[in-house]
Enzyme design. Structure first.
Site, PDB file in Angstrom:
ATOM      1  N   ASP A  50      44.219 -24.555 -27.088  1.00 10.77           N
ATOM      2  CA  ASP A  50      45.042 -24.393 -28.528  1.00 10.77           C
ATOM      3  C   ASP A  50      44.869 -25.790 -28.933  1.00 10.77           C
ATOM      4  OD1 ASP A  50      47.516 -24.567 -29.694  1.00 10.77           O
ATOM      5  OD2 ASP A  50      48.469 -23.407 -28.252  1.00 10.77           O
TER       6      ASP A  50
ATOM      7  N   HIS B 160      45.498 -20.632 -28.649  1.00 10.33           N
ATOM      8  CA  HIS B 160      46.933 -20.342 -28.994  1.00 10.33           C
ATOM      9  C   HIS B 160      47.488 -18.924 -29.078  1.00 10.33           C
ATOM     10  CE1 HIS B 160      50.370 -22.133 -31.112  1.00 10.33           C
ATOM     11  NE2 HIS B 160      50.371 -21.046 -32.300  1.00 10.33           N
TER      12      HIS B 160
ATOM     13  N   SER C  55      55.375 -21.674 -30.916  1.00  5.25           N
ATOM     14  CA  SER C  55      54.634 -22.568 -32.095  1.00  5.25           C
ATOM     15  C   SER C  55      55.562 -23.266 -32.813  1.00  5.25           C
ATOM     16  CB  SER C  55      53.804 -21.418 -32.768  1.00  5.25           C
ATOM     17  OG  SER C  55      52.929 -22.165 -33.434  1.00  5.25           O
TER      18      SER C  55
END
Length: 365
Positions: free
Chosen positions: A295, A325, A197
């Site tokens: 995501d 995600h 991320s």
């Protein structure tokens, strides 16, 4: 305690520790709307029950904001997983650059006297949350799987610090790892960068900084659902079914704006702070990019992989159908899925190839 309660608690913990962690907030509407049902239909069957809990059940997820930032940090720290026994973890400090503080790092699985590959890791948290300590248990497992050293960086967070500060923290750690390779048992020619991320965004930024400064050769970059483009959810709209689970466009705007010091998606955003805005991606290390199709970062990851490929950078792209995600982190909390296991294995295999590590032998049938 019932199995449902155990799963709910595991999911709650998971939602706070994911690479781009989300904040606790008021419960979402228990009655799923038709729009929610449509999203759930697109979620991979193994992940659908979890997604339903996150969208409509008792696990409350609110968009990240300044109002809940400090509370979210405190909760993340409180639920941090303890390091594993039997794999060494050493805390050190790398000397900062001019007018910069020293940088705290955690060295995992070092073995002086050897010459093994190494990974410099940057944690996730939307640029505003998290700690290097959050990922230590996971990294211990990876270090054993790959027989490598991992150094994870306690970089400074936004909005208290600027993007320049955190980028410099990560570079200081990279240079320290390279300069101290012999004492750490590291082959300086086999150093990769990795992050999830926001950490993946940092890994991409660090790869560019290292290329431009020419002091440390990076062998490979492993970008796990990386946060690459401030325009996602601001100047650039996303389809209605994307980015609805765990990390949303609203959270993304807050994270990027905090990191940049100017509104995300605007004309004043500096190119050097956003991987997707950089005009030159030639000469970057080979890359792995993995992301779920649901995501928020799916489109920017695909586009970045295409740009790397067009620039002659060897790039491996995995888009996981129906994954949201941080879906793979569920593996760490007893909610094992085949799709998460395959993703983990693809990531590890890419690191083996990128770092010249021999493939693990399969057990005979």
């Amino acid at each position: 305690m019932s199995m449902n309660n155990i799963k709910r608690r595991s999911l709650l913990r998971h939602s706070l520790i994911l690479g781009a962690s989300c904040a606790l907030g008021q419960s979402l509407n228990v009655c799923a709307s038709s729009a929610t049902d449509q999203i759930l239909d697109m979620v991979h069957p193994e992940l659908r029950a979890m997604a339903r809990q996150l969208l409509t059940g008792g696990i409350a997820v609110a968009p990240m904001s300044a109002d809940i930032l400090m509370q979210s940090r405190a909760v993340m720290s409180a639920v941090r997983r303890a390091p594993l026994e039997g794999v060494s973890v050493v805390r050190r400090h790398a000397a900062g650059g001019r007018n910069q503080p020293d940088v705290e790092v955690f060295i995992i699985n070092s073995d002086p006297g050897k010459s093994r590959p190494a990974i410099l890791h940057m944690h996730g948290g939307g640029f505003v949350l998290g700690s290097a300590q959050d990922a230590i248990a996971d990294l211990q497992v990876i270090s054993q799987d790959l027989d490598c050293v991992i150094v994870t960086v306690e970089y400074r967070l936004a909005p208290e610090s600027s993007y320049q500060d955190s980028i410099e923290d990560n570079y200081v750690a990279l240079k320290w790892l390279y300069d101290n390779a012999e004492s750490l048992g590291v082959d300086p020619a086999r150093i990769a960068v990795m992050g999830e991320s926001a950490g993946g965004g940092h890994a991409a930024l660090l790869s560019t900084v290292a290329r431009d400064r020419g002091e440390v050769p990076i062998a490979f970059q492993c970008l796990v659902y990386p946060m690459l483009d401030d325009r996602t959810g601001t100047a650039r709209a996303v389809p209605a079914h994307i980015g609805k689970i765990l990390w949303t466009a609203e959270s993304n705007r807050f994270g990027w704006s905090s990191f940049l010091g100017v509104p995300a998606g605007g004309a004043k955003v500096p190119e050097r702070a956003v991987p997707a805005r950089m005009s030159d991606v030639k000469g970057l290390p080979p890359a792995f990019i993995g992301v779920g199709s649901l995501d928020l970062f799916s489109e920017e990851c695909i586009e970045y992989a295409q740009r790397l490929n067009q620039a002659g950078v060897m790039t491996e792209l995995h888009v996981i159908p129906g994954a949201f995600h941080g879906f793979d982190a569920l593996q760490n909390f007893g909610l094992n899925t085949r799709i998460g296991e395959r993703f983990k294995n693809a990531k590890l295999e890419s690191l083996r190839r990128g770092l010249g590590i021999a493939a693990k032998e399969s057990c005979p049938a």
